[in-house]
Design a protein around this motif. Structure first.
Motif, PDB file in Angstrom:
ATOM      1  N   ASP A 101       0.844  -1.193   0.000  1.00 33.84           N
ATOM      2  CA  ASP A 101       0.000   0.000   0.000  1.00 33.84           C
ATOM      3  C   ASP A 101       0.882   1.246   0.000  1.00 33.84           C
ATOM      4  O   ASP A 101       2.094   1.170   0.202  1.00 33.84           O
ATOM      5  CB  ASP A 101      -0.946   0.011   1.211  1.00 33.84           C
ATOM      6  N   THR A 117      -4.894  -3.070   9.228  1.00 37.65           N
ATOM      7  CA  THR A 117      -5.945  -4.063   9.478  1.00 37.65           C
ATOM      8  C   THR A 117      -6.065  -4.985   8.268  1.00 37.65           C
ATOM      9  O   THR A 117      -6.164  -6.211   8.412  1.00 37.65           O
ATOM     10  CB  THR A 117      -7.290  -3.371   9.758  1.00 37.65           C
ATOM     11  N   ALA A 118      -6.054  -4.382   7.081  1.00 45.37           N
ATOM     12  CA  ALA A 118      -6.126  -5.176   5.850  1.00 45.37           C
ATOM     13  C   ALA A 118      -4.874  -6.035   5.684  1.00 45.37           C
ATOM     14  O   ALA A 118      -4.952  -7.195   5.258  1.00 45.37           O
ATOM     15  CB  ALA A 118      -6.303  -4.252   4.650  1.00 45.37           C
ATOM     16  N   ALA A 121      -5.017  -9.087   7.864  1.00 44.40           N
ATOM     17  CA  ALA A 121      -5.920 -10.088   7.298  1.00 44.40           C
ATOM     18  C   ALA A 121      -5.222 -10.881   6.195  1.00 44.40           C
ATOM     19  O   ALA A 121      -5.375 -12.114   6.094  1.00 44.40           O
ATOM     20  CB  ALA A 121      -7.177  -9.408   6.755  1.00 44.40           C
ATOM     21  N   ARG A 122      -4.424 -10.174   5.344  1.00 47.02           N
ATOM     22  CA  ARG A 122      -3.710 -10.871   4.279  1.00 47.02           C
ATOM     23  C   ARG A 122      -2.649 -11.813   4.849  1.00 47.02           C
ATOM     24  O   ARG A 122      -2.465 -12.928   4.361  1.00 47.02           O
ATOM     25  CB  ARG A 122      -3.057  -9.856   3.336  1.00 47.02           C
TER      26      ARG A 122
END
Length: 347
Positions: A101, A117-118, A121-122
């Motif tokens: 990102d 947060t993303a 999760a990954r």
């Protein structure tokens, strides 16, 4: 809990990110911070992490250069970059380097929370077994093992390298033959990319049936490590002389960095730094700074260039980085240096 490294040349930003973001609630722990790409690469040897948050604009080695070096030894490391402005070319190059990102300054804590947060999760998804009903083999990351092995070799620790090899082999035994062969191949490929002298062992492994790879790998790995060790003395002298020559020829170039120098010589930065220190009375970073500062002092005393032109002439991308480096080297700013010599900085 995943481990994170923060890299930014501005201490106030680096420390602020560490203190102001609720990392633990996001599933991360700040394992290390660094003030430059060069320092971060050295730290990665002793502080392996799962993700890096780094500024794209830094002196000596910018963020993209650092990522290129990282990708040679750890292609799976997660990277988030931050920048003071939006730039399409940076964004496009970031995609090529598989950056997760891209954040813009001023940094919004809510945006950081959303990004990490993303990312968590990954990471969770990647580490979840793909076949729950299949035999529960231990997940092995050959890239991280190779990185640890390279670090042992570069530090001159053959016994530790041997222990790393034995540990890796124990973890290989339960794996299916194809998976074990793939892991062995990745380790030798990483050694070849770093040191460039284990092609024979790699070719032998590639010509070995997968079901026999795990059996022949210990001998190949031992031969590879011995070959690296046998050539280390001669290679160190040659690399040192070559590195010093390149620095002497190109230290005034703004796009020159020690990270790119290591890439050009096909070795890791930490290996290059260690061998340079053994051959020279000062470290490689100190040597580069010394070359630039001695030329800067000469140009300043000649009084023919403005200060930003001096910075440009000795290889710095902006005046602030140059002034900070000058102050660290001489203990005073360029204008203070002139006054101390009885010169008027305004003349």
């Amino acid at each position: 809990m995943y481990h994170l490294m923060i890299v930014d040349d501005e201490p106030i930003i680096c420390n602020g990110l560490r203190a102001s973001i609720p990392w633990q609630s996001l599933g991360f722990q700040v394992a290390a911070t660094a003030g430059s790409g060069v320092e971060a690469l050295a730290l990665l040897r002793s502080h392996p992490v799962d993700a890096i948050l780094l500024d794209i604009q830094m002196p000596e080695m910018n963020g993209l250069e650092m990522i290129r070096v990282i990708r040679k030894t750890d292609p799976n490391l997660k990277v988030i970059i931050i920048s003071g402005y939006s730039n399409f070319e940076y964004a496009r190059e970031s995609i090529k380097l598989r950056v997760e990102d891209y954040l813009l300054k001023p940094i919004d804590p809510k945006q950081v929370a959303a990004v990490f947060t993303a990312l968590r999760a990954r990471l969770d998804e990647e580490r979840r077994p793909l076949e729950p009903a299949a035999p529960a083999y231990e997940r092995i990351d050959p890239q991280k093992y190779a990185q640890s092995l390279i670090a042992c070799i570069e530090r001159g620790e053959p016994e530790q390298a041997k222990e790393e090899g034995e540990s890796f082999l124990r973890r290989l035994r339960p794996l299916p033959a194809e998976d074990a062969a793939s892991c062995c191949r990745e380790v030798l490929e990483r050694l070849e990319s770093c040191f460039g002298i284990v092609r024979a062992q790699l070719e032998t492994l590639e010509n070995t049936p997968p079901e026999e790879a795990a059996a022949v790998f210990p001998g190949l790995l031992k031969a590879a490590v011995e070959a690296i060790g046998d050539s280390a003395g001669q290679m160190s002298v040659v690399l040192y002389k070559r590195a010093r020559t390149i620095i002497d020829e190109r230290y005034t170039e703004k796009d020159f960095s020690l990270g790119l120098l290591a890439q050009e010589l096909n070795v890791s930065y930490s290996y290059l730094s260690a061998l340079f220190s053994r051959q020279h009375k000062s470290g490689i970073k100190t040597y580069l700074v010394q070359k630039r500062m001695e030329l800067a002092r000469k140009l300043i005393l000649e009084r023919e260039l403005k200060m930003y032109e001096v910075a440009d002439a000795v290889g710095y991308t902006n005046s602030r980085y140059f002034s900070d480096a000058f102050r660290r080297y001489f203990g005073m700013s360029p204008s203070q240096y002139l006054r101390r010599l009885g010169r008027n900085p305004e003349d």
